[in-house]
Design a protein around this motif. Sequence first.
Motif, PDB file in Angstrom:
ATOM      1  N   SER A 233       0.832  -1.199   0.000  1.00 50.13           N
ATOM      2  CA  SER A 233       0.000   0.000   0.000  1.00 50.13           C
ATOM      3  C   SER A 233       0.864   1.244   0.000  1.00 50.13           C
ATOM      4  O   SER A 233       0.590   2.219  -0.705  1.00 50.13           O
ATOM      5  CB  SER A 233      -0.916  -0.003   1.231  1.00 50.13           C
ATOM      6  OG  SER A 233      -1.810  -1.096   1.177  1.00 50.13           O
ATOM      7  N   ARG A 234       1.942   1.193   0.775  1.00 53.36           N
ATOM      8  CA  ARG A 234       2.860   2.336   0.787  1.00 53.36           C
ATOM      9  C   ARG A 234       3.540   2.500  -0.564  1.00 53.36           C
ATOM     10  O   ARG A 234       3.769   3.626  -1.033  1.00 53.36           O
ATOM     11  CB  ARG A 234       3.900   2.160   1.901  1.00 53.36           C
ATOM     12  CG  ARG A 234       3.318   2.315   3.301  1.00 53.36           C
ATOM     13  CD  ARG A 234       4.401   2.500   4.340  1.00 53.36           C
ATOM     14  NE  ARG A 234       5.250   1.326   4.459  1.00 53.36           N
ATOM     15  CZ  ARG A 234       5.012   0.320   5.278  1.00 53.36           C
ATOM     16  NH1 ARG A 234       3.948   0.345   6.050  1.00 53.36           N
ATOM     17  NH2 ARG A 234       5.830  -0.708   5.344  1.00 53.36           N
ATOM     18  N   PHE A 235       3.889   1.378  -1.194  1.00 61.27           N
ATOM     19  CA  PHE A 235       4.484   1.460  -2.542  1.00 61.27           C
ATOM     20  C   PHE A 235       3.515   2.115  -3.523  1.00 61.27           C
ATOM     21  O   PHE A 235       3.918   2.969  -4.323  1.00 61.27           O
ATOM     22  CB  PHE A 235       4.862   0.064  -3.047  1.00 61.27           C
ATOM     23  CG  PHE A 235       6.206  -0.405  -2.543  1.00 61.27           C
ATOM     24  CD1 PHE A 235       7.339   0.370  -2.712  1.00 61.27           C
ATOM     25  CD2 PHE A 235       6.326  -1.628  -1.912  1.00 61.27           C
ATOM     26  CE1 PHE A 235       8.566  -0.053  -2.251  1.00 61.27           C
ATOM     27  CE2 PHE A 235       7.554  -2.061  -1.452  1.00 61.27           C
ATOM     28  CZ  PHE A 235       8.676  -1.269  -1.608  1.00 61.27           C
ATOM     29  N   ASP A 236       2.259   1.713  -3.469  1.00 57.47           N
ATOM     30  CA  ASP A 236       1.258   2.296  -4.372  1.00 57.47           C
ATOM     31  C   ASP A 236       1.138   3.800  -4.136  1.00 57.47           C
ATOM     32  O   ASP A 236       1.038   4.585  -5.088  1.00 57.47           O
ATOM     33  CB  ASP A 236      -0.101   1.631  -4.139  1.00 57.47           C
ATOM     34  CG  ASP A 236      -0.114   0.184  -4.622  1.00 57.47           C
ATOM     35  OD1 ASP A 236       0.767  -0.159  -5.442  1.00 57.47           O
ATOM     36  OD2 ASP A 236      -0.981  -0.596  -4.172  1.00 57.47           O
ATOM     37  N   MET A 237       1.154   4.200  -2.874  1.00 59.59           N
ATOM     38  CA  MET A 237       1.048   5.615  -2.553  1.00 59.59           C
ATOM     39  C   MET A 237       2.241   6.393  -3.105  1.00 59.59           C
ATOM     40  O   MET A 237       2.101   7.488  -3.665  1.00 59.59           O
ATOM     41  CB  MET A 237       0.957   5.785  -1.040  1.00 59.59           C
ATOM     42  CG  MET A 237       0.697   7.223  -0.579  1.00 59.59           C
ATOM     43  SD  MET A 237       0.643   7.319   1.225  1.00 59.59           S
ATOM     44  CE  MET A 237      -0.750   6.226   1.557  1.00 59.59           C
ATOM     45  N   LEU A 238       3.450   5.803  -2.952  1.00 55.20           N
ATOM     46  CA  LEU A 238       4.646   6.469  -3.468  1.00 55.20           C
ATOM     47  C   LEU A 238       4.603   6.578  -4.990  1.00 55.20           C
ATOM     48  O   LEU A 238       5.038   7.591  -5.564  1.00 55.20           O
ATOM     49  CB  LEU A 238       5.897   5.699  -3.028  1.00 55.20           C
ATOM     50  CG  LEU A 238       6.249   5.792  -1.542  1.00 55.20           C
ATOM     51  CD1 LEU A 238       7.425   4.879  -1.225  1.00 55.20           C
ATOM     52  CD2 LEU A 238       6.606   7.233  -1.171  1.00 55.20           C
ATOM     53  N   GLU A 239       4.114   5.527  -5.660  1.00 60.78           N
ATOM     54  CA  GLU A 239       4.003   5.582  -7.120  1.00 60.78           C
ATOM     55  C   GLU A 239       3.039   6.687  -7.558  1.00 60.78           C
ATOM     56  O   GLU A 239       3.301   7.414  -8.527  1.00 60.78           O
ATOM     57  CB  GLU A 239       3.536   4.230  -7.658  1.00 60.78           C
ATOM     58  CG  GLU A 239       4.624   3.157  -7.633  1.00 60.78           C
ATOM     59  CD  GLU A 239       4.140   1.842  -8.204  1.00 60.78           C
ATOM     60  OE1 GLU A 239       2.916   1.727  -8.429  1.00 60.78           O
ATOM     61  OE2 GLU A 239       4.974   0.963  -8.429  1.00 60.78           O
ATOM     62  N   LYS A 240       1.940   6.842  -6.833  1.00 58.54           N
ATOM     63  CA  LYS A 240       0.994   7.900  -7.175  1.00 58.54           C
ATOM     64  C   LYS A 240       1.621   9.274  -6.987  1.00 58.54           C
ATOM     65  O   LYS A 240       1.431  10.191  -7.791  1.00 58.54           O
ATOM     66  CB  LYS A 240      -0.261   7.777  -6.315  1.00 58.54           C
ATOM     67  CG  LYS A 240      -1.126   6.571  -6.677  1.00 58.54           C
ATOM     68  CD  LYS A 240      -2.328   6.462  -5.762  1.00 58.54           C
ATOM     69  CE  LYS A 240      -3.172   5.241  -6.126  1.00 58.54           C
ATOM     70  NZ  LYS A 240      -4.349   5.092  -5.214  1.00 58.54           N
TER      71      LYS A 240
END
Length: 209
Positions: free
Chosen positions: A152-159
């Motif tokens: 979830s943190r990875f997805d947030m960073l990608e966004k």
Amino acid sequence: MTEILDRAEDPARMIRMIILEMEETLVEVRASAARSIADGKEMRRAYARLEEMQESWTEKAELALSKDREDLAKQALVERQKAAEMAEGLKQEIEAIDETLKTYEADIAKLQAKLREARARQNAIATRLESAVTRAKARELLNGGRTEDAFSRFDMLEKRADLAEGHADALGMTGPKSLEEEIAGLRASDKVDAELEAMKAALKAKNKS
């Protein structure tokens, strides 16, 4: 699972503790066997003395009878019977101790064999434990919520990265010119054209002369 992993955090230390516990148990069993052996020897000495007492009372009873003292002979036989009963009790205790010693002997042999096996396989067992702990931790991580939180943190960073890149691209874009910019461009173009015509006229006059 967490408790097991905590206990197995250092497999080599865990194996050493198991071996140490087996060694301590072996010492205790040997000490118990030694006490049983000592008790057995003492009981055998007492049993031998009781047998001697029985023989002695038999001789005394015979002597009393030879002297026509049946009353004394009877008392001697009573004492011999007491000694015989005590000897029988000791004999049973000695047999029980012998059985206990056989059990101790078997236990000691098993413990020694297990100790030899544990020492010989100490490194192999430690390696297997480390591997098992690593696999268990990996599975716990994959099956737990920590992995989902990480993704979830990875997805947030990608966004956030997408947003930053879009902002940078927007800053590099040139939009349509305003009216003032277009008029200023025309004036600059007229000025350049006038200077160009002047240069041509000057060059033409120079060539004629």
